[in-house]
Scaffold this motif. Structure first.
Motif, PDB file in Angstrom:
ATOM      1  N   ALA A 158      94.753  37.751  60.048  1.00 63.40           N
ATOM      2  CA  ALA A 158      93.969  37.525  58.975  1.00 63.40           C
ATOM      3  C   ALA A 158      94.604  36.860  57.588  1.00 63.40           C
ATOM      4  O   ALA A 158      93.920  35.751  57.174  1.00 63.40           O
ATOM      5  CB  ALA A 158      93.322  38.844  58.370  1.00 63.40           C
ATOM      6  N   GLN A 159      95.712  37.545  57.378  1.00 62.46           N
ATOM      7  CA  GLN A 159      96.490  36.855  56.392  1.00 62.46           C
ATOM      8  C   GLN A 159      96.845  35.617  56.570  1.00 62.46           C
ATOM      9  O   GLN A 159      96.679  34.481  55.556  1.00 62.46           O
ATOM     10  CB  GLN A 159      97.648  37.534  56.024  1.00 62.46           C
ATOM     11  N   VAL A 189      93.274  28.505  55.343  1.00 60.53           N
ATOM     12  CA  VAL A 189      91.991  28.074  54.859  1.00 60.53           C
ATOM     13  C   VAL A 189      91.561  28.095  53.495  1.00 60.53           C
ATOM     14  O   VAL A 189      91.164  27.119  52.923  1.00 60.53           O
ATOM     15  CB  VAL A 189      90.773  29.150  55.660  1.00 60.53           C
ATOM     16  N   VAL A 190      92.402  29.147  52.648  1.00 60.78           N
ATOM     17  CA  VAL A 190      92.240  29.092  51.456  1.00 60.78           C
ATOM     18  C   VAL A 190      92.979  27.793  50.752  1.00 60.78           C
ATOM     19  O   VAL A 190      92.308  27.079  49.757  1.00 60.78           O
ATOM     20  CB  VAL A 190      92.573  30.305  50.656  1.00 60.78           C
ATOM     21  N   ILE A 191      94.181  27.610  51.224  1.00 62.47           N
ATOM     22  CA  ILE A 191      94.928  26.637  50.390  1.00 62.47           C
ATOM     23  C   ILE A 191      94.385  25.381  50.927  1.00 62.47           C
ATOM     24  O   ILE A 191      93.989  24.293  49.932  1.00 62.47           O
ATOM     25  CB  ILE A 191      96.297  26.720  51.018  1.00 62.47           C
ATOM     26  N   GLY A 192      93.979  25.116  52.085  1.00 65.42           N
ATOM     27  CA  GLY A 192      93.464  23.636  52.596  1.00 65.42           C
ATOM     28  C   GLY A 192      92.012  23.542  52.067  1.00 65.42           C
ATOM     29  O   GLY A 192      91.837  22.541  51.531  1.00 65.42           O
ATOM     30  N   TRP A 193      91.127  24.257  52.161  1.00 67.87           N
ATOM     31  CA  TRP A 193      89.786  24.214  51.582  1.00 67.87           C
ATOM     32  C   TRP A 193      89.597  24.315  49.923  1.00 67.87           C
ATOM     33  O   TRP A 193      89.144  23.228  49.485  1.00 67.87           O
ATOM     34  CB  TRP A 193      88.813  25.274  52.117  1.00 67.87           C
ATOM     35  N   VAL A 194      90.245  25.297  49.421  1.00 65.72           N
ATOM     36  CA  VAL A 194      89.959  25.354  48.091  1.00 65.72           C
ATOM     37  C   VAL A 194      91.004  24.549  47.390  1.00 65.72           C
ATOM     38  O   VAL A 194      90.473  23.778  46.326  1.00 65.72           O
ATOM     39  CB  VAL A 194      90.253  27.037  47.653  1.00 65.72           C
ATOM     40  N   PHE A 234     103.054  20.882  54.616  1.00 58.07           N
ATOM     41  CA  PHE A 234     102.000  20.349  55.130  1.00 58.07           C
ATOM     42  C   PHE A 234     100.600  20.260  54.466  1.00 58.07           C
ATOM     43  O   PHE A 234      99.884  19.179  54.029  1.00 58.07           O
ATOM     44  CB  PHE A 234     101.744  20.362  56.774  1.00 58.07           C
ATOM     45  N   LEU A 235     100.366  21.530  54.145  1.00 64.55           N
ATOM     46  CA  LEU A 235      99.048  21.651  53.438  1.00 64.55           C
ATOM     47  C   LEU A 235      99.206  21.241  51.912  1.00 64.55           C
ATOM     48  O   LEU A 235      98.189  20.746  51.550  1.00 64.55           O
ATOM     49  CB  LEU A 235      98.916  23.335  53.286  1.00 64.55           C
ATOM     50  N   ALA A 236     100.331  21.244  51.410  1.00 67.16           N
ATOM     51  CA  ALA A 236     100.636  20.699  50.128  1.00 67.16           C
ATOM     52  C   ALA A 236     100.301  19.045  49.806  1.00 67.16           C
ATOM     53  O   ALA A 236      99.686  18.724  49.237  1.00 67.16           O
ATOM     54  CB  ALA A 236     102.141  21.172  49.490  1.00 67.16           C
TER      55      ALA A 236
END
Length: 402
Positions: free
Chosen positions: A192-193, A199-204, A252-254
């Motif tokens: 879950a973490q 999800v949070v980093i990518g979407w928000v 990658f997310l950054a």
């Protein structure tokens, strides 16, 4: 002072070897990354010895520099990947990621057990067959200029899923080595973490960046968009490790977040000198870490051949089946792109050696398998994509494929 001079000499040797290796590879119509990895084998401790084992051990300056190189590479790849593009291939990426873990894990466990390992240790060996090295494939896709293709987006999305599942599997097999039961609640919490972080980093993050992109130009420094983006990259790379994921996932997310800003093309251009300087260190150091002397016996070579064959076929099959909805040719490209194990397999092998699960020979076989899959994949992937260009086949778009 002498220590500093030795580091500078090693930096010089690695950087020059990378340039020579990449030049030779490209003249042979191979991706430059192949030449850089082979150059690392050539100057490493088991060949010319220009780089010693203690210089590339975990935590050394060269190892840290290599890690920074691959972090910046995945940040640059993220700059060319939009969240909306990844969402369009979400189902295919999920299937590729899951099957790309299940098939290699099952075949790896059966192979290890057939070689005399008890089941708990066989599962640890199998974990080294699981995770895809996003760094190797991303570099090839970037060199070929095909990061906008749907296959590239599926590969990168699946690599993120792979990393999450590989982290969970590693937690399971590690607990089994000590005879402990599997803590299902603990694993679910970790899952879950990890998923929540992505999800949070990518979407928000993407939405915040779209609305606040003007902040990048507020400082007086004309390079402020780049410096702020790099700060986000390093910060998320660190946070990624805190959530049990590889640092390259955060990087990658950054990059994906930064791809939403109007200064995107400027950032891509400004990243090129940094990539030219730092990314070769990762690939050369990766090649230098293999001990060729272990393979002096026929038994070790046979073991390596079988392990590498299983690693290639299992990922190819898992990736192909997962991406079959894109068409057979695109599915083949995705399957090949998922094959490299690279640094991920090396890390798991190191953990197995430190825990006493692996012998020196088993460790060397897994490391060599990880590197061989990284060497074999780029030319095959390049050939498949080059055939599309030569045949005049346009990159398949989401509308045409999904």
């Amino acid at each position: 002072m002498q220590h500093g001079a030795e580091i500078l000499l090693s930096l010089f040797a690695i950087f020059v070897a990378a340039q020579v290796g990449a030049e030779i590879a490209q003249r042979l119509k191979l991706p430059g990354v192949v030449g850089e990895i082979v150059a690392g084998c050539a100057i490493g401790p088991s060949a010319l010895g220009l780089v010693r084992p203690e210089q590339i051990a975990a935590g050394t300056p060269l190892d840290v520099l290599a890690e920074i190189g691959v972090v910046l590479l995945l940040f640059a790849v993220g700059l060319e990947t939009r969240l909306d593009d990844l969402k369009k291939v979400g189902r295919s990426a999920l299937l590729v990621g899951v099957l790309g873990v299940v098939v290699p894990f099952a075949l790896g466990a059966l192979w290890a057990h057939g070689n005399g390992f008890e089941w708990t240790r066989s599962l640890f060996v199998a974990a080294a067959f699981v995770a895809t090295s996003a760094g190797i494939t991303a570099r090839v896709l970037q060199e070929l200029g095909v990061l906008t293709r749907i296959e590239a987006r599926v590969i990168l999305g699946a690599a993120v899923i792979d990393d999450i599942l590989a982290m969970l599997l590693l937690g399971v097999v590690t607990s089994l080595q000590g005879g402990e039961g599997i803590n299902v609640k603990g694993l679910l919490f970790v899952l879950a973490q990890a998923v929540g972080f992505v999800v949070v980093i990518g979407w928000v993050g993407s939405r915040v960046m779209r609305r606040r992109a003007h902040w990048l130009d507020r400082p007086i420094n004309p390079l402020s968009p780049l410096t702020i983006a790099l700060a986000i990259c390093l910060g998320l790379a660190y946070l990624s490790t805190e959530f049990g994921l590889a640092a390259i996932i955060g990087a990658f997310l950054a990059g994906m977040i930064a791809s939403e800003v109007p200064q995107r093309e400027e950032l891509e251009h400004q990243m090129q000198p940094l990539l030219a300087l730092l990314t070769p260190f990762f690939f050369v150091v990766t090649g230098a870490k293999i001990d060729l002397s272990v393979f002096a016996s026929a038994d070790a070579l046979w073991m390596l051949a079988i392990a590498t064959l299983i690693a290639i076929v299992s990922k190819l099959v898992g990736g192909f089946l997962g991406a079959l909805s894109l068409g057979a040719r695109s599915a083949l490209i995705v399957g090949v792109g998922m094959v490299p194990r690279g640094e991920v397999g090396v890390v798991i092998a190191s953990l197995g050696l430190a825990a006493g699960v692996f012998s020196n020979q088993t460790y060397a076989v897994i490391v060599a398998m990880s590197l061989l899959t990284s060497i074999v994949t780029p030319p095959v992937l390049s050939l498949l994509l080059a055939r599309d260009r030569d045949a005049g086949t346009p990159p398949p778009g989401p509308a045409a494929r999904l």
